[in-house]
Write a protein that holds these residues in place. Structure first.
Motif, PDB file in Angstrom:
ATOM      1  N   LEU A  48       0.856  -1.186   0.000  1.00  0.00           N
ATOM      2  CA  LEU A  48       0.000   0.000   0.000  1.00  0.00           C
ATOM      3  C   LEU A  48       0.887   1.229   0.000  1.00  0.00           C
ATOM      4  O   LEU A  48       2.010   1.200   0.496  1.00  0.00           O
ATOM      5  CB  LEU A  48      -0.894   0.021   1.246  1.00  0.00           C
ATOM      6  N   PHE A  49       0.388   2.333  -0.573  1.00  0.00           N
ATOM      7  CA  PHE A  49       1.192   3.553  -0.553  1.00  0.00           C
ATOM      8  C   PHE A  49       0.300   4.771  -0.497  1.00  0.00           C
ATOM      9  O   PHE A  49      -0.882   4.727  -0.847  1.00  0.00           O
ATOM     10  CB  PHE A  49       2.134   3.625  -1.764  1.00  0.00           C
ATOM     11  N   ASN A  50       0.900   5.847  -0.027  1.00  0.00           N
ATOM     12  CA  ASN A  50       0.217   7.138   0.056  1.00  0.00           C
ATOM     13  C   ASN A  50       1.018   8.161  -0.727  1.00  0.00           C
ATOM     14  O   ASN A  50       2.246   8.096  -0.782  1.00  0.00           O
ATOM     15  CB  ASN A  50       0.088   7.593   1.508  1.00  0.00           C
ATOM     16  N   MET A  51       0.327   9.108  -1.337  1.00  0.00           N
ATOM     17  CA  MET A  51       1.017  10.164  -2.073  1.00  0.00           C
ATOM     18  C   MET A  51       0.136  11.404  -2.097  1.00  0.00           C
ATOM     19  O   MET A  51      -1.067  11.356  -1.806  1.00  0.00           O
ATOM     20  CB  MET A  51       1.329   9.726  -3.506  1.00  0.00           C
ATOM     21  N   THR A  52       0.746  12.544  -2.397  1.00  0.00           N
ATOM     22  CA  THR A  52       0.003  13.774  -2.613  1.00  0.00           C
ATOM     23  C   THR A  52       0.075  14.130  -4.082  1.00  0.00           C
ATOM     24  O   THR A  52       1.084  13.874  -4.756  1.00  0.00           O
ATOM     25  CB  THR A  52       0.574  14.938  -1.785  1.00  0.00           C
ATOM     26  N   TYR A  53      -1.022  14.682  -4.586  1.00  0.00           N
ATOM     27  CA  TYR A  53      -1.073  15.141  -5.975  1.00  0.00           C
ATOM     28  C   TYR A  53      -1.852  16.438  -5.968  1.00  0.00           C
ATOM     29  O   TYR A  53      -3.069  16.434  -5.763  1.00  0.00           O
ATOM     30  CB  TYR A  53      -1.730  14.097  -6.873  1.00  0.00           C
ATOM     31  N   GLY A  54      -1.149  17.553  -6.164  1.00  0.00           N
ATOM     32  CA  GLY A  54      -1.818  18.831  -6.045  1.00  0.00           C
ATOM     33  C   GLY A  54      -2.379  18.983  -4.631  1.00  0.00           C
ATOM     34  O   GLY A  54      -1.687  18.829  -3.640  1.00  0.00           O
ATOM     35  N   SER A  55      -3.683  19.229  -4.550  1.00  0.00           N
ATOM     36  CA  SER A  55      -4.311  19.431  -3.247  1.00  0.00           C
ATOM     37  C   SER A  55      -4.804  18.132  -2.650  1.00  0.00           C
ATOM     38  O   SER A  55      -5.369  18.135  -1.561  1.00  0.00           O
ATOM     39  CB  SER A  55      -5.499  20.390  -3.394  1.00  0.00           C
ATOM     40  N   SER A  56      -4.611  17.024  -3.351  1.00  0.00           N
ATOM     41  CA  SER A  56      -5.212  15.770  -2.930  1.00  0.00           C
ATOM     42  C   SER A  56      -4.219  14.852  -2.233  1.00  0.00           C
ATOM     43  O   SER A  56      -3.027  14.849  -2.535  1.00  0.00           O
ATOM     44  CB  SER A  56      -5.803  15.032  -4.135  1.00  0.00           C
ATOM     45  N   SER A  57      -4.750  14.050  -1.329  1.00  0.00           N
ATOM     46  CA  SER A  57      -4.014  12.937  -0.743  1.00  0.00           C
ATOM     47  C   SER A  57      -4.639  11.650  -1.266  1.00  0.00           C
ATOM     48  O   SER A  57      -5.874  11.538  -1.343  1.00  0.00           O
ATOM     49  CB  SER A  57      -4.099  12.964   0.785  1.00  0.00           C
ATOM     50  N   ILE A  58      -3.795  10.687  -1.611  1.00  0.00           N
ATOM     51  CA  ILE A  58      -4.265   9.462  -2.229  1.00  0.00           C
ATOM     52  C   ILE A  58      -3.706   8.268  -1.468  1.00  0.00           C
ATOM     53  O   ILE A  58      -2.520   8.236  -1.141  1.00  0.00           O
ATOM     54  CB  ILE A  58      -3.812   9.387  -3.706  1.00  0.00           C
TER      55      ILE A  58
END
Length: 439
Positions: A174-184
């Protein structure tokens, strides 16, 4: 100041003004144009795009101001990439928003499910919203349970070490990342990805389970950067880390261009400039911009404005997600002043938001040549000006990099790239540009 919540809605009223009026009334047949290793690229406001919102009530001036706010947020995101930080505060308190402007059709799974994925040259990994995703846009989701070739990757897989902030959940990566204003939050997964006529088995991507913020493209993203999980890296044998695109003009009927994958069919008569390597941000496509000519005069710009520095991230990049070209302040001021001089020093200059060189009377604009190492690219006035048919305002469609963001990047953006074939030849570490009618 209010927070932008609808990053995909801000260009439309401006774009509608640019279109021939007959094109709005027409209902073109949206047959799929993908074939071989060439995919159709659609603007998000193409008549064939499901993301085209109903006509907003914004005035032209309001829509341009919102366009600029989104572009500033895109630059903020790029600056955060250069700085190696996931999030950097925005001076206004506005969310960091970035939403790529162009989409393409991709098919995932067996049997294939069609997704309209955003194309982004400044990102690497692909990811799509999956069924049951909490907080994802409701446009469409990939039903992994319906694909006979889908699998989750285990924590011990080599790909798991290539994503940001990997964790283990029941043995799956599993992984987490930010993209612009979003967290995924996503599962690292594999399945067959089909682009045009090319099936790519065991393609690694993120299957999004949870998202927050407003920046997630509704049906996912395909990264065209140079990192280990990018399309280029995962298809080296098939596409030889080579691709080109031709972005359609806002004035084109269907807002459709093309993405051509692999070395076959690429233009032969094209000039190149070397790609520069930044180990801290390997996905960005840096080039060496050395001078700018307005009309026939080369503008006096300090070399430091264009200097490439991997440590600070300064330099010049080509980016498909930014709309308007930005230059660091010393370069922009010099270019703007020469542009004003050529247009006519006696004409009254007005401003519109971040555009500081606007005219309410008709003007004759000079061409502008960007001079790179080994390659000159001349942009005609159609790539340099935005017009309002409602109030007869014409603006130079460039601006200074936002000073409050400490931006060190010059960004060659998609409006200036329109109606050009931009070729990324990574094995030979070069980028080429040739004039081409994209639609």
């Amino acid at each position: 100041m209010e927070t932008l919540q609808l990053p995909l809605s801000i260009l439309l009223s401006f774009l509608l003004l640019l279109l021939p009026t007959s094109s709005i009334a027409q209902n073109p047949k949206c047959s799929v144009q993908d074939q071989g290793s060439t995919l159709e690229v659609l603007h998000i406001y193409s008549p064939c795009s499901p993301f085209r919102p109903p006509t907003p009530s914004l005035s032209w001036e309001e829509s341009v101001l919102q366009m600029q706010q989104e572009d500033q947020a895109r630059l903020q995101f790029l600056s955060s990439l250069v700085a190696g930080k996931s999030v950097v505060p925005v001076a206004s308190g506005r969310q960091i928003i970035q939403s790529p402007t162009y989409i393409l059709r991709a098919k995932i799974g067996t049997p294939p499910q069609t997704m309209l994925m955003a194309m982004d040259t400044s990102n690497d990994a692909a990811w799509v919203p999956c069924s049951g995703c909490v907080g994802c846009p409701s446009s469409a989701a990939f039903a992994s349970a319906k694909s006979t070739t889908y699998k989750n990757l285990p924590c011990k897989s080599p790909q798991c070490s290539q994503v940001s902030k990997p964790t283990c959940g029941g043995g799956a990566c599993l992984f987490n990342m930010t993209y612009g204003s979003s967290s995924i939050a996503a599962n690292l997964s594999q399945d067959t990805l089909t682009l045009a006529s090319d099936p790519i088995p065991n393609y690694t991507f993120g299957c999004i389970q949870k998202a927050s913020g407003s920046s997630v493209p509704p049906q996912g993203l395909l990264g065209l950067g140079r990192g280990p999980l990018s399309l280029l890296s995962q298809t080296q044998n098939l596409y030889k880390s080579t691709f080109s695109y031709c972005l359609p003009s806002f004035k084109s009927l269907n807002f459709s261009g093309s993405l051509r994958l692999g070395p076959v069919g690429q233009p032969q008569r094209i000039k190149f400039t070397p790609l520069l390597k930044n180990p801290r941000r390997s996905s960005l496509y840096y080039v060496n911009l050395i001078a700018i000519r307005v009309g026939r005069r080369t503008v006096d710009i300090p070399p430091s404005a264009f200097a490439f520095n991997p440590t600070t991230g300064s330099g010049t990049i080509f980016d498909s997600g930014t709309v308007f070209t930005r230059l660091v302040q010393p370069a922009y001021i010099a270019v703007r002043n020469e542009f004003r001089r050529r247009v006519g020093p006696k004409l009254t200059v007005t401003s519109l938001g971040g555009f500081d060189t606007c005219y309410s009377a008709p003007i004759v604009a000079p061409a502008m040549t960007f001079m790179f190492s080994g390659m000159n690219v001349t942009f005609p006035p159609e790539n340099l000006l935005i017009h309002s048919t409602a109030s007869s305002i014409t603006c130079l469609a460039m601006a200074a990099s936002p000073g409050d963001l400490n931006s060190v990047l010059n960004v060659i953006a998609n409006m200036q790239q329109q109606n050009h074939r931009v070729l990324y030849d990574v094995p030979n570490s070069r980028l080429g540009v040739a004039r081409e009618l994209c639609t």
